[in-house]
Design an enzyme around this catalytic site. Sequence first.
Site, PDB file in Angstrom:
ATOM      1  N   SER A 240    -110.987  -6.605   0.423  1.00 45.51           N
ATOM      2  CA  SER A 240    -110.128  -6.919   1.569  1.00 45.51           C
ATOM      3  C   SER A 240    -108.947  -5.977   1.589  1.00 45.51           C
ATOM      4  CB  SER A 240    -109.630  -8.362   1.494  1.00 45.51           C
ATOM      5  OG  SER A 240    -108.671  -8.613   2.502  1.00 45.51           O
TER       6      SER A 240
ATOM      7  N   TYR B 213    -105.538 -16.204  -2.104  1.00 41.30           N
ATOM      8  CA  TYR B 213    -106.680 -15.491  -1.520  1.00 41.30           C
ATOM      9  C   TYR B 213    -106.581 -13.993  -1.795  1.00 41.30           C
ATOM     10  CZ  TYR B 213    -109.546 -13.164   1.975  1.00 41.30           C
ATOM     11  OH  TYR B 213    -110.442 -12.327   2.606  1.00 41.30           O
TER      12      TYR B 213
END
Length: 385
Positions: free
Chosen positions: A211, A260
Amino acid sequence: MALQAALLPSTLSVPKKGSLAAAVKDTAFLSVPQKKLQAASLSVRTQVATAPVATPGSSTATKDGKKTVRQGVVVITGASSGLGLAAAKALAETGKWHVVMACRDFLKTAKAAKGAGMADGSYTIMHLDLASLDSVRQFVDNFRRAGMPLDSLVCNAAIYRPTARTPTFTADGYEMSVGVNHLGHFLLARLLLDDLQRSDYPSRRLIILGSITGNTNTLAGNIPPKAGLGDLRGLAGGLRGQNGSAMIDGSESFDGAKAYKDSKICNMLTMQELHRRYHEDTGITFASLYPGCIATTGLFREHIPLFRLLFPPFQKFITKGFVSEAESGKRLAQVVSDPSLTKSGVYWSWNKDSASFENQLSQEASDPEKARKLWEISEKLVGLA
């Protein structure tokens, strides 16, 4: 969640003809009425059966007796929606891949595959709950009993709780974001390495989704809260929350968005450590990728409503970074199957013309010493050391 998933009969995930109907008889303890399951079984029977022409992963021969490259078998976690479903569809449509959709909700996945137009026999659904290490081990056992080879593994599933200020925990007691996104996939990848090594497919690959938010060398990666693992003291303490920190860096306060982002750093570090430890000896390609900003994905379902409303047009018209689920699925499928993307240890990205290139990871996301330490702690937490 983990308890409910653990109760799902493992027989549902064995793709043998007639097994689903037999499994339905043993599902009285589920919250779904048995009659409804029996009706549902009629619609998914062909979808959990193996391909009618040949067993997935088996070699075929032409009329003159010459062998052709067999159909590959790829396992994709989190394939019931979003990027995972789009990639599953893209690979299945080529006819060159049989997709094992490793998901927590069997019936949801069956409905999603049918809704996406995936052809009967092009995929198999198997139960996997990454929030339970026992479920991960059960999945591996079920996959092996199914008799299919493993040619590619895609660790795609993720949990994102950006507004959470209190942690939730997996069945094993670990903070949920890191437990699912990192530890569950870490165990899955380690257990299936032997299967990848036994494959005779021309190019075997293990892919872990990264990510941009976990890379502090990017604009997106510098939006607070910034990712950062610190000295991993929270992870070493087990991410328990009660007698220690639920954050990897040991922070006292919990932040769901940072949890996250930290888990994605772990994903990228794990990919590189797999490359260092196994690529030279096995020839397996290890890679990570950021397919672009999929602003409409269900990953943002727990974000505030205003964010969900404004984020897609912001990405489309301001940053120009918007990527559709279909396009992102094709990009992930590229990393699985494209002959030009066989280089190992790479973090792939795409430019505005949808051309792939090797992207640079941040200093922390490419730190070999931190990757080694993360590996050793993770081994202990999942019971491999």
